[in-house]
Design an enzyme around this catalytic site. Sequence first.
Site, PDB file in Angstrom:
ATOM      1  N   ALA A  27       1.047  -0.990   0.048  1.00  0.00           N
ATOM      2  CA  ALA A  27      -0.102   0.306  -0.333  1.00  0.00           C
ATOM      3  C   ALA A  27       0.458   1.320   0.143  1.00  0.00           C
ATOM      4  O   ALA A  27       2.142   1.378   0.901  1.00  0.00           O
ATOM      5  CB  ALA A  27      -0.486  -0.114   1.098  1.00  0.00           C
ATOM      6  N   GLY A  81       7.256   6.021  -1.204  1.00  0.00           N
ATOM      7  CA  GLY A  81       8.870   5.956  -1.640  1.00  0.00           C
ATOM      8  C   GLY A  81       9.196   4.704  -0.161  1.00  0.00           C
ATOM      9  O   GLY A  81      10.603   4.497  -0.498  1.00  0.00           O
ATOM     10  N   ARG A  82       8.671   5.082   0.467  1.00  0.00           N
ATOM     11  CA  ARG A  82       9.053   4.067   2.551  1.00  0.00           C
ATOM     12  C   ARG A  82      10.140   4.796   2.650  1.00  0.00           C
ATOM     13  O   ARG A  82      10.948   4.503   3.619  1.00  0.00           O
ATOM     14  CB  ARG A  82       8.999   2.545   1.647  1.00  0.00           C
ATOM     15  CG  ARG A  82       8.435   1.799   2.228  1.00  0.00           C
ATOM     16  CD  ARG A  82       7.279   1.594   1.290  1.00  0.00           C
ATOM     17  NE  ARG A  82       6.425   0.357   1.408  1.00  0.00           N
ATOM     18  CZ  ARG A  82       5.070   0.542   1.024  1.00  0.00           C
ATOM     19  NH1 ARG A  82       4.660   1.162   0.192  1.00  0.00           N
ATOM     20  NH2 ARG A  82       4.292  -0.707   1.325  1.00  0.00           N
ATOM     21  N   LEU A  83      10.243   6.216   2.781  1.00  0.00           N
ATOM     22  CA  LEU A  83      10.179   6.924   3.361  1.00  0.00           C
ATOM     23  C   LEU A  83      10.299   7.804   4.449  1.00  0.00           C
ATOM     24  O   LEU A  83       9.428   8.761   4.583  1.00  0.00           O
ATOM     25  CB  LEU A  83      11.518   7.792   1.990  1.00  0.00           C
ATOM     26  CG  LEU A  83      12.682   7.660   1.261  1.00  0.00           C
ATOM     27  CD1 LEU A  83      13.050   8.980   0.485  1.00  0.00           C
ATOM     28  CD2 LEU A  83      13.691   6.620   1.979  1.00  0.00           C
TER      29      LEU A  83
END
Length: 239
Positions: free
Chosen positions: A16, A217-219
């Site tokens: 997600a 972006g999972r940052l």
Amino acid sequence: MADVEETGADLGAMRAEYGVTHPGSRNSGPLLGVHDTELDELSVAGGWEPLLRLWIEQATVAGIAEPNAMVLATLAGSGADARPVTRTVLCKGLSPEGVIFYTNYESAKGAQLAAAPYASATFLWPQLARQAHVRGRVDRVPAEVTERYWRSRPRESQLGAWASRQSEPIGSREELDEQLARTTQRFAAVDEVPVPPHWGGYLLHPDEVEFWQGQRGRLHNRIVVRIDDAGMSVRRLQP
């Protein structure tokens, strides 16, 4: 390691996106946690407790079931044989001193906390793309604190606390129901069920609290608050 054949849902493909979707972006999954306020060091300028309380309140408003649920981790065994043990409990008190939960002192978690009085608790609100981790020493709350909370519990829950020998094996559901029936009869003529001597609250005093906010972006944003005798320090961690 031998190859493992996977069947059913493709877990590796599940994902997600977090945060705000920008025009032209390729968002292949559900969007979670569109935040009005971005988590940063200033978010905890007033301490960890106001932000955790705010996040629980916002999860409540968002309609999340049991927004005060937390996964509690304790330690079973010692040395090389030590193993972490987790379960979900409910936070039933929150103050600058820590978070409170209640349980059977003779349960598995009670025995583990008696042997190693440290724990961590993780709150997770997936719909808001938020987590909070509280880590530190655990102490029993005073008897009067337990008594006050006990009085707020439904009678049915009070009887259940007396009837169940938490974490002990039992032969069947019927046996458990019989124990409850005997307990109900025992207190049938009592207006106020007393607090069991083996039941009460714990206070997790945090020495570290980490707040996590999902980002694109999972940052992700990770802000950790550390508390010691010298006071409070705040740092951002890499995701």
